[in-house]
Enzyme design. Structure first.
Site, PDB file in Angstrom:
ATOM      1  N   GLU A   1      39.648  30.736  42.873  1.00  0.00           N
ATOM      2  CA  GLU A   1      38.853  31.590  41.531  1.00  0.00           C
ATOM      3  C   GLU A   1      40.755  31.799  40.460  1.00  0.00           C
ATOM      4  O   GLU A   1      41.624  31.976  40.714  1.00  0.00           O
ATOM      5  CB  GLU A   1      39.577  33.316  42.664  1.00  0.00           C
ATOM      6  CG  GLU A   1      38.168  33.868  43.287  1.00  0.00           C
ATOM      7  CD  GLU A   1      38.861  34.847  44.135  1.00  0.00           C
ATOM      8  OE1 GLU A   1      39.549  35.998  43.184  1.00  0.00           O
ATOM      9  OE2 GLU A   1      38.376  35.635  45.233  1.00  0.00           O
TER      10      GLU A   1
ATOM     11  N   HIS B   1      35.849  38.491  53.407  1.00  0.00           N
ATOM     12  CA  HIS B   1      35.985  38.608  51.992  1.00  0.00           C
ATOM     13  C   HIS B   1      36.454  40.565  51.687  1.00  0.00           C
ATOM     14  O   HIS B   1      35.804  41.132  51.357  1.00  0.00           O
ATOM     15  CB  HIS B   1      35.620  38.254  50.690  1.00  0.00           C
ATOM     16  CG  HIS B   1      36.221  38.245  49.427  1.00  0.00           C
ATOM     17  ND1 HIS B   1      36.187  37.687  48.379  1.00  0.00           N
ATOM     18  CD2 HIS B   1      36.782  39.345  48.797  1.00  0.00           C
ATOM     19  CE1 HIS B   1      36.592  37.494  47.607  1.00  0.00           C
ATOM     20  NE2 HIS B   1      37.246  38.579  47.231  1.00  0.00           N
TER      21      HIS B   1
ATOM     22  N   GLU C   1      42.355  35.283  50.677  1.00  0.00           N
ATOM     23  CA  GLU C   1      43.578  36.527  49.848  1.00  0.00           C
ATOM     24  C   GLU C   1      43.992  37.353  51.510  1.00  0.00           C
ATOM     25  O   GLU C   1      43.912  39.178  51.554  1.00  0.00           O
ATOM     26  CB  GLU C   1      43.208  36.936  48.586  1.00  0.00           C
ATOM     27  CG  GLU C   1      42.752  36.077  48.117  1.00  0.00           C
ATOM     28  CD  GLU C   1      42.888  37.380  46.743  1.00  0.00           C
ATOM     29  OE1 GLU C   1      42.779  38.383  46.491  1.00  0.00           O
ATOM     30  OE2 GLU C   1      42.797  36.172  45.459  1.00  0.00           O
TER      31      GLU C   1
ATOM     32  N   ARG D   1      30.231  29.723  45.574  1.00  0.00           N
ATOM     33  CA  ARG D   1      31.168  30.399  45.985  1.00  0.00           C
ATOM     34  C   ARG D   1      30.776  32.387  46.673  1.00  0.00           C
ATOM     35  O   ARG D   1      31.642  32.778  45.071  1.00  0.00           O
ATOM     36  CB  ARG D   1      32.794  30.009  45.913  1.00  0.00           C
ATOM     37  CG  ARG D   1      33.368  31.135  46.883  1.00  0.00           C
ATOM     38  CD  ARG D   1      34.577  30.533  46.912  1.00  0.00           C
ATOM     39  NE  ARG D   1      35.592  31.776  47.808  1.00  0.00           N
ATOM     40  CZ  ARG D   1      36.827  32.493  47.577  1.00  0.00           C
ATOM     41  NH1 ARG D   1      36.800  33.348  46.255  1.00  0.00           N
ATOM     42  NH2 ARG D   1      37.477  33.349  48.163  1.00  0.00           N
TER      43      ARG D   1
ATOM     44  N   TYR E   1      45.739  33.872  39.050  1.00  0.00           N
ATOM     45  CA  TYR E   1      45.305  35.040  38.286  1.00  0.00           C
ATOM     46  C   TYR E   1      46.214  34.856  36.820  1.00  0.00           C
ATOM     47  O   TYR E   1      45.895  35.693  35.536  1.00  0.00           O
ATOM     48  CB  TYR E   1      44.939  36.141  38.714  1.00  0.00           C
ATOM     49  CG  TYR E   1      43.413  36.651  39.348  1.00  0.00           C
ATOM     50  CD1 TYR E   1      42.565  36.294  38.660  1.00  0.00           C
ATOM     51  CD2 TYR E   1      43.685  36.004  40.332  1.00  0.00           C
ATOM     52  CE1 TYR E   1      40.661  35.888  39.072  1.00  0.00           C
ATOM     53  CE2 TYR E   1      42.562  36.087  40.984  1.00  0.00           C
ATOM     54  CZ  TYR E   1      41.261  36.736  40.569  1.00  0.00           C
ATOM     55  OH  TYR E   1      39.585  36.006  41.017  1.00  0.00           O
TER      56      TYR E   1
ATOM     57  N   ASN F   1      43.869  30.691  45.014  1.00  0.00           N
ATOM     58  CA  ASN F   1      43.680  32.322  43.548  1.00  0.00           C
ATOM     59  C   ASN F   1      44.748  32.241  43.009  1.00  0.00           C
ATOM     60  O   ASN F   1      45.795  32.149  43.265  1.00  0.00           O
ATOM     61  CB  ASN F   1      43.258  33.244  44.541  1.00  0.00           C
ATOM     62  CG  ASN F   1      41.616  32.787  45.199  1.00  0.00           C
ATOM     63  OD1 ASN F   1      41.280  31.755  44.824  1.00  0.00           O
ATOM     64  ND2 ASN F   1      41.084  34.295  45.604  1.00  0.00           N
TER      65      ASN F   1
END
Ligand code: FCB
Length: 466
Positions: free
Chosen positions: A373, A120, A165, A77, A296, A294
């Protein structure tokens, strides 16, 4: 012996983004993006770092792709830079597009599926000077830029992601001030949020018309807020507001064609709907094929002040506001969990809950879920044997892949995983201070060294299991 295996159609990959790795920021016609400009503001980026050279991937892409092939990656990606493709947001720059064309050829020659993200975070600075994402015109220009990229690469790329995002490119950028352009305006952030969603919808419609066989999607940074005290009404309301701000602000218009009413009600002084024109929500909710998630870290929130505070704030001298317009008075806490170098708690189980919730409430089986992600920064060091023994990252990777297997076992199909990131790179406001890579980059020599986590990931991919 492998204990748990992934479905045969599950894709293993890694992710990067143009400004974070490419460098060559002013070569072959590329002009400033908002990140080039923002990086020059004193205090905006730690150590006054910038992406002028970054990982020099623009010149080293052939070797970087060989390294990906050596790891056994099935997909990669990456993002295209709007400022390379349409410098200053103006006419098409064929030299810029040619770079991506060469990259895609190199990926395909190495049997790696290109997974393209169109945006991005690196808006041409010239468009920012006309208001950036707070200006509705930017959404239409984005759709034109998407068509240009499609004209050059559409014959070789199946999977297209519009935005990465949008929460970051709206609220963190136009209100929180931590990301480019570094503004502190609630109204601009609301306008930006809506125009980003509109841009997504317009690009989906254009690309779909150009080629109905494309697989189109968007990547969102979604979160799993838990209440500090599950019996406290205030804490449960904090959960609701964080969920509205991070998750439903984006999921509801895309999948249900409406903004969450509770989010609107939480903003009595700021009118989101004045930016919404008739027909916008139909465009935004154009059907998509894939949702990238995504993830985290977990989040523990309350209405009472925190004793141990989660750090999401990059060092900066600029004035700051809470980047959560509807979540004033919400406090973030830390549980007794390991922390990464970002100060983020490691909470793999949250990923399972998140994917299940998104599937059950939004995507069903019609839209494929991918983890686009997930990764961790640690203070890696090179050992005397020349290796990088990043045991914490190895554990992080295994635990999150395990959480995906749990999700699949619960009946929620997940089709792929992209570790963030392939290699250490320019981590936005943190400069080169935070290393997320599976591969270490020596920024003096541009030498790449596989960390233990890269070797571990290669073994997982080869075994297709844990
Ligand atoms: C995500 C970004 C990515 C990277 C990681 C650590 O929010 O999409 O570019 O910075 O965080």
């Amino acid at each position: 012996m492998t204990a748990r295996t992934f479905p045969t159609d599950f894709l293993f990959g890694t992710a990067t983004a143009a400004y974070q790795i490419e460098g060559a920021a002013h070569e072959d016609g590329r002009t400033d993006s908002i990140w080039d400009h923002f990086s020059r503001i004193p205090g905006a980026v730690i150590n006054a770092d910038n992406g002028e050279v970054a990982c020099d991937h623009y010149h080293r892409y052939e070797d970087d792709v060989k390294m990906m092939a050596d790891l056994g990656l099935q997909t990669y990606r990456f993002s295209t830079s709007w400022s390379r493709v349409r410098p200053d947001g103006g006419d098409v720059n064929h030299k810029g597009l040619d770079f991506y064309s060469r990259l895609v050829d190199q990926l395909l020659e190495n049997n790696i599926k290109p997974w393209l993200t169109l945006y991005h975070w690196d808006l041409p600075q010239a468009l920012q000077e006309k208001g950036g994402w707070a200006n509705r015109d930017t959404a239409y220009l984005f759709a034109e830029y998407a068509e240009d990229v499609h004209a050059a690469l559409g014959d070789r790329i199946e999977n297209w992601t519009t935005l990465n995002e949008p929460w970051c490119s709206s609220f963190l950028s136009y209100l929180g001030g931590e990301h480019a352009p570094g503004h502190n305006s609630i109204d601009e952030s609301l306008a930006a949020g809506h125009h980003l969603l509109l841009a997504h919808g317009l690009a989906v419609k254009s690309l779909r018309e150009l080629d109905p066989s494309l697989k189109l999607g968007i990547t969102l940074n979604l979160t799993v807020p838990d209440p500090l005290d599950p019996t406290s009404e205030g804490d449960l309301d904090a959960v609701r507001r964080v969920d509205a701000q991070f998750n439903r602000f984006f999921l509801d218009p895309i999948f249900k064609g409406e903004y969450p009413q509770d989010f609107i009600d939480d903003l009595p002084d700021n009118d989101l709907l004045r930016y919404v024109k008739p027909g916008d929500l139909e465009i935004i909710s154009s059907p998509i094929d894939a949702l990238g998630v995504n993830y985290y870290h977990g989040e523990l929130v309350s209405v009472t002040p925190a004793t141990k505070v989660m750090s999401t704030v990059a060092p900066s001298e600029r004035p700051k506001r809470s980047p959560f317009p509807a979540a004033d008075g919400v406090h973030w806490h830390l549980r007794d969990l390991p922390l990464t170098a970002m100060g983020w708690e490691v909470q793999p189980e949250g990923l399972t809950r998140l994917l299940k919730r998104v599937h059950d409430e939004y995507t069903g089986d019609a839209v494929k879920l991918y983890v686009t992600e997930n990764g961790a920064a640690y203070d890696d060091s090179v050992a005397s044997d020349g290796h990088i023994h990043d045991a914490e990252r190895v554990t992080f990777l295994e635990q999150h892949l395990d959480a995906i297997l749990d999700t699949i076992e619960q009946g929620v199909p997940v089709y792929g995983y992209f570790y963030w990131s392939l290699m250490d790179n320019f981590e936005w406001a943190w400069g080169y201070d935070k290393r997320f890579g599976l591969v270490r980059v020596d920024y003096e020599t541009q030498e790449r060294t596989l960390k233990d986590s890269a070797i571990g990931y290669r073994e997982i991919i080869a075994a297709r299991g844990l």
